[in-house]
Design a protein around this motif. Structure first.
Motif, PDB file in Angstrom:
ATOM      1  N   ALA A 110     -60.620  33.969  38.750  1.00  0.00           N
ATOM      2  CA  ALA A 110     -59.756  33.663  39.892  1.00  0.00           C
ATOM      3  C   ALA A 110     -59.511  34.957  40.654  1.00  0.00           C
ATOM      4  CB  ALA A 110     -58.445  33.075  39.415  1.00  0.00           C
ATOM      5  N   LYS A 111     -59.814  34.934  41.936  1.00  0.00           N
ATOM      6  CA  LYS A 111     -59.629  36.116  42.763  1.00  0.00           C
ATOM      7  C   LYS A 111     -58.245  36.093  43.390  1.00  0.00           C
ATOM      8  CE  LYS A 111     -62.554  38.990  45.509  1.00  0.00           C
ATOM      9  NZ  LYS A 111     -63.764  39.057  46.291  1.00  0.00           N
TER      10      LYS A 111
ATOM     11  N   ALA B 107     -48.457  34.559  41.336  1.00  0.00           N
ATOM     12  CA  ALA B 107     -49.789  33.971  41.517  1.00  0.00           C
ATOM     13  C   ALA B 107     -50.745  34.435  40.419  1.00  0.00           C
ATOM     14  CB  ALA B 107     -50.342  34.339  42.887  1.00  0.00           C
ATOM     15  N   GLY B 108     -50.693  35.714  40.084  1.00  0.00           N
ATOM     16  CA  GLY B 108     -51.553  36.241  39.029  1.00  0.00           C
ATOM     17  C   GLY B 108     -51.210  35.673  37.668  1.00  0.00           C
ATOM     18  N   ALA B 109     -49.919  35.563  37.382  1.00  0.00           N
ATOM     19  CA  ALA B 109     -49.484  35.014  36.089  1.00  0.00           C
ATOM     20  C   ALA B 109     -49.929  33.561  35.935  1.00  0.00           C
ATOM     21  CB  ALA B 109     -47.973  35.135  35.956  1.00  0.00           C
ATOM     22  N   ALA B 110     -49.881  32.803  37.029  1.00  0.00           N
ATOM     23  CA  ALA B 110     -50.328  31.410  36.976  1.00  0.00           C
ATOM     24  C   ALA B 110     -51.821  31.326  36.667  1.00  0.00           C
ATOM     25  CB  ALA B 110     -50.022  30.715  38.296  1.00  0.00           C
ATOM     26  N   ARG B 111     -52.597  32.205  37.243  1.00  0.00           N
ATOM     27  CA  ARG B 111     -54.043  32.211  36.988  1.00  0.00           C
ATOM     28  C   ARG B 111     -54.342  32.599  35.541  1.00  0.00           C
ATOM     29  NH1 ARG B 111     -53.294  33.289  42.426  1.00  0.00           N
ATOM     30  NH2 ARG B 111     -54.927  32.587  43.864  1.00  0.00           N
ATOM     31  N   ILE B 112     -53.602  33.576  35.043  1.00  0.00           N
ATOM     32  CA  ILE B 112     -53.784  34.005  33.646  1.00  0.00           C
ATOM     33  C   ILE B 112     -53.397  32.867  32.704  1.00  0.00           C
ATOM     34  CG2 ILE B 112     -52.957  35.585  31.862  1.00  0.00           C
ATOM     35  CD1 ILE B 112     -52.595  37.666  34.184  1.00  0.00           C
ATOM     36  N   ALA B 113     -52.262  32.210  32.979  1.00  0.00           N
ATOM     37  CA  ALA B 113     -51.805  31.088  32.140  1.00  0.00           C
ATOM     38  C   ALA B 113     -52.819  29.952  32.131  1.00  0.00           C
ATOM     39  CB  ALA B 113     -50.449  30.579  32.633  1.00  0.00           C
ATOM     40  N   ALA B 114     -53.572  29.822  33.222  1.00  0.00           N
ATOM     41  CA  ALA B 114     -54.600  28.776  33.308  1.00  0.00           C
ATOM     42  C   ALA B 114     -55.875  29.195  32.581  1.00  0.00           C
ATOM     43  CB  ALA B 114     -54.904  28.459  34.768  1.00  0.00           C
ATOM     44  N   GLY B 115     -55.854  30.387  31.974  1.00  0.00           N
ATOM     45  CA  GLY B 115     -57.001  30.852  31.202  1.00  0.00           C
ATOM     46  C   GLY B 115     -58.111  31.459  32.023  1.00  0.00           C
TER      47      GLY B 115
ATOM     48  N   THR C 231     -60.080  34.459  34.165  1.00  0.00           N
ATOM     49  CA  THR C 231     -60.259  35.900  34.265  1.00  0.00           C
ATOM     50  C   THR C 231     -59.772  36.312  35.648  1.00  0.00           C
ATOM     51  OG1 THR C 231     -62.148  35.889  32.777  1.00  0.00           O
ATOM     52  CG2 THR C 231     -61.960  37.762  34.273  1.00  0.00           C
ATOM     53  N   LEU C 232     -58.905  37.291  35.690  1.00  0.00           N
ATOM     54  CA  LEU C 232     -58.291  37.699  36.947  1.00  0.00           C
ATOM     55  C   LEU C 232     -59.103  38.803  37.630  1.00  0.00           C
ATOM     56  CD1 LEU C 232     -55.804  37.121  38.677  1.00  0.00           C
ATOM     57  CD2 LEU C 232     -54.577  38.841  37.355  1.00  0.00           C
ATOM     58  N   ARG C 233     -59.390  38.580  38.901  1.00  0.00           N
ATOM     59  CA  ARG C 233     -60.068  39.579  39.739  1.00  0.00           C
ATOM     60  C   ARG C 233     -59.132  39.884  40.901  1.00  0.00           C
ATOM     61  NH1 ARG C 233     -65.434  40.183  39.902  1.00  0.00           N
ATOM     62  NH2 ARG C 233     -65.559  39.821  42.139  1.00  0.00           N
TER      63      ARG C 233
ATOM     64  N   SER D 102     -58.002  37.431  28.251  1.00  0.00           N
ATOM     65  CA  SER D 102     -58.726  37.242  29.517  1.00  0.00           C
ATOM     66  C   SER D 102     -59.118  38.608  30.051  1.00  0.00           C
ATOM     67  CB  SER D 102     -57.831  36.558  30.552  1.00  0.00           C
ATOM     68  OG  SER D 102     -57.407  35.301  30.098  1.00  0.00           O
ATOM     69  N   GLY D 103     -60.034  38.597  30.971  1.00  0.00           N
ATOM     70  CA  GLY D 103     -60.384  39.840  31.628  1.00  0.00           C
ATOM     71  C   GLY D 103     -59.524  40.047  32.857  1.00  0.00           C
ATOM     72  N   CYS D 104     -59.501  41.279  33.318  1.00  0.00           N
ATOM     73  CA  CYS D 104     -58.800  41.605  34.551  1.00  0.00           C
ATOM     74  C   CYS D 104     -59.541  42.756  35.208  1.00  0.00           C
ATOM     75  CB  CYS D 104     -57.353  41.992  34.288  1.00  0.00           C
ATOM     76  SG  CYS D 104     -56.459  42.415  35.803  1.00  0.00           S
ATOM     77  N   ALA D 105     -60.136  42.487  36.354  1.00  0.00           N
ATOM     78  CA  ALA D 105     -60.845  43.524  37.102  1.00  0.00           C
ATOM     79  C   ALA D 105     -60.060  43.813  38.374  1.00  0.00           C
ATOM     80  CB  ALA D 105     -62.251  43.053  37.456  1.00  0.00           C
TER      81      ALA D 105
END
Length: 104
Positions: free
Chosen positions: A8-9, A27-35, A37-39, A68-71
């Protein structure tokens, strides 16, 4: 697609300061909670403050703790320099800037 994580970007605003940090964090926390990888794409960021840098640290830490990853992509030199001055450069592990003309 078992075992394959979606990414998820997230693109913070040009003025990534305390006023925008809470929204980006949510917004980032929601993407992480959804499993996912955060970009985080910082290529539009012109202004950043310590609250925004703290937001990046929290998101990166949360993503890594969850597996998860985070770039963190496209960070302008001024953003990387600010993070470095605060001792956060290594913790945030900014991706190298893309070459001119390269696709993102």
């Amino acid at each position: 697609m078992a075992g394959k994580k979606k990414s998820a970007k997230l693109r913070p605003p040009e003025r990534f300061t305390v006023e925008a940090a809470a929204e980006v964090l949510e917004a980032g926390a929601a993407r992480i909670a959804a499993g996912k990888t955060l970009r985080i794409d910082l290529s539009d960021v012109v202004t950043i403050d310590t609250a925004a840098l703290q937001c990046l640290v929290v998101l990166r830490t949360a993503a890594l703790e969850r597996g998860s990853g985070c770039a963190i992509l496209g960070a302008p030199a001024a953003v990387r320099e600010c993070a470095g001055m605060l001792g956060l450069g290594r913790l945030l592990e900014f991706e190298p800037p893309a070459r001119l003309g390269a696709e993102s």
